[in-house]
Design a protein around this motif. Structure first.
Motif, mmCIF file in Angstrom:
data_model
loop_
_atom_site.group_PDB
_atom_site.id
_atom_site.type_symbol
_atom_site.label_atom_id
_atom_site.label_comp_id
_atom_site.label_asym_id
_atom_site.label_seq_id
_atom_site.Cartn_x
_atom_site.Cartn_y
_atom_site.Cartn_z
ATOM 1 N N ALA A 237 -33.470 1.421 8.798
ATOM 2 C CA ALA A 237 -34.443 0.602 8.076
ATOM 3 C C ALA A 237 -35.414 -0.065 9.040
ATOM 4 O O ALA A 237 -36.591 -0.242 8.720
ATOM 5 N N THR A 238 -34.935 -0.426 10.221
ATOM 6 C CA THR A 238 -35.813 -1.038 11.221
ATOM 7 C C THR A 238 -36.892 -0.066 11.667
ATOM 8 O O THR A 238 -38.080 -0.420 11.745
ATOM 9 N N ALA A 239 -36.504 1.183 11.968
ATOM 10 C CA ALA A 239 -37.487 2.190 12.385
ATOM 11 C C ALA A 239 -38.495 2.459 11.272
ATOM 12 O O ALA A 239 -39.685 2.636 11.536
ATOM 13 N N ARG A 240 -38.018 2.468 10.023
ATOM 14 C CA ARG A 240 -38.926 2.683 8.897
ATOM 15 C C ARG A 240 -39.938 1.543 8.802
ATOM 16 O O ARG A 240 -41.123 1.775 8.553
ATOM 17 N N ALA A 241 -39.482 0.318 8.993
ATOM 18 C CA ALA A 241 -40.377 -0.831 8.890
ATOM 19 C C ALA A 241 -41.391 -0.864 10.028
ATOM 20 O O ALA A 241 -42.537 -1.288 9.844
#
Length: 311
Positions: free
Chosen positions: A265-269
């Motif tokens: 989720a961090t990489a997506r954000a």
């Protein structure tokens, strides 16, 4: 696409998308390795499980010229394959789903007792456990190696992948731990189990920036997948274009694929799937030229994922 009698191959190669088989040329600009959905006990709190967020990612990806995406999320890791069909229809992006198994550490329950049977079933009939939407057929097999070698689990799953490849024709995508073990994987799959190198995709090669190893892998005839450039914490990312330039100069540009490999989720954000078309593809065009960009994002995926499927 027409099928012949049982055990026969299709007349021409095709990519098996979640909406059906298509000619490779219809993939267009392709993110060759990414994830719209994924979960793992190794990544607590970083699950990708939101269909609305996945749709936003795909629309942004398409807005910058993206036309297809190959999801490498294998069996048992929250791949949401049923949702992929609706996402493909809503966004117009061609999507390919995966069967296969990752490293054992990514699972908490019991693993399938007969992985080859599972892989063949999901490639030919439809994926198991689609909790919503349709149950599409997978278009590739995802397995994983270990750091600088192959342990018992890796050998078992790769042997099953080879068996499923021979039964169906499916390509085999391999997670190389920190980019290592390419020679061991090729020896096991291609020499011992007679999988053609052209049916093997070696993932994460950029995480071990050993150009000699990369050249040897390209020389074998396997596909070299450089992925994960959207993860700003990867210390090897700055070497990506050195590796690409070296391979192109030595005549291996026809073996290279690129993808985002967005797994948290961090990489997506931070950057996410659109990074591939918003940043990476324009930079390849600018630094390596139009021809190189077309080969890496269009021509090579059309060949790598299109196979003669056995009915």
């Amino acid at each position: 696409m027409k099928h012949g009698e049982e055990g026969e191959e299709q007349a021409v190669p095709a990519v098996r998308t979640v909406e059906g088989d298509i000619p490779g040329a219809e993939l267009g600009v392709c993110d060759a390795h990414d994830h719209l959905f994924l979960r793992s006990p190794q990544l607590p709190g970083q699950e990708l499980a939101d269909s609305e967020a996945a749709e936003q990612q795909l629309r942004a990806f398409a807005g910058h010229g993206g036309q297809s995406l190959v999801q490498w999320t294998p069996h048992g890791m929250g791949r949401h394959s049923g949702a992929l069909v609706e996402l493909a229809r809503r966004t117009g992006v061609r999507l390919v789903a995966a069967t296969g198994l990752h490293q054992a550490q990514h699972y908490t329950g019991e693993l399938p007792p007969d992985p080859a049977r599972l892989f063949v079933e999901e490639l030919t009939e439809g994926v198991r456990g689609a909790v919503c939407g349709e149950s599409p057929r997978a278009g590739l097999i995802k397995v994983a190696g270990d750091f600088h070698g192959l342990g018992a689990h890796a050998r078992r799953t790769m042997a099953a992948a080879a068996e499923a490849h021979h039964a169906t024709g499916a390509p085999i995508a391999v997670h190389l731990e920190l980019g290592t073990g390419a020679a061991e994987v090729l020896a096991f799959l291609c020499d011992e189990h007679e999988v053609p190198p052209s049916s093997v995709l070696l993932g994460h090669l950029g995480r071990c920036p050993d150009v000699r190893m990369q050249r040897e892998a390209a020389q074998s005839g396997a596909w070299l997948v450089f992925d994960g450039p959207s993860r700003t914490h990867h210390a090897t990312d700055w070497r990506l274009f050195d590796s690409l330039a070296d391979l192109l100069e030595r005549g291996y540009g026809g073996r290279v694929l690129l993808g985002g490999d967005t797994v948290t989720a961090t990489a997506r954000a931070e950057t996410g799937v659109p990074y591939v078309t918003r940043v990476l593809r324009p930079r390849v065009t600018r630094e390596l030229g139009d021809e190189a960009a077309r080969r890496i994002f269009v021509d090579n995926p059309a060949r790598a994922f299109a196979v003669l499927w056995k009915s």
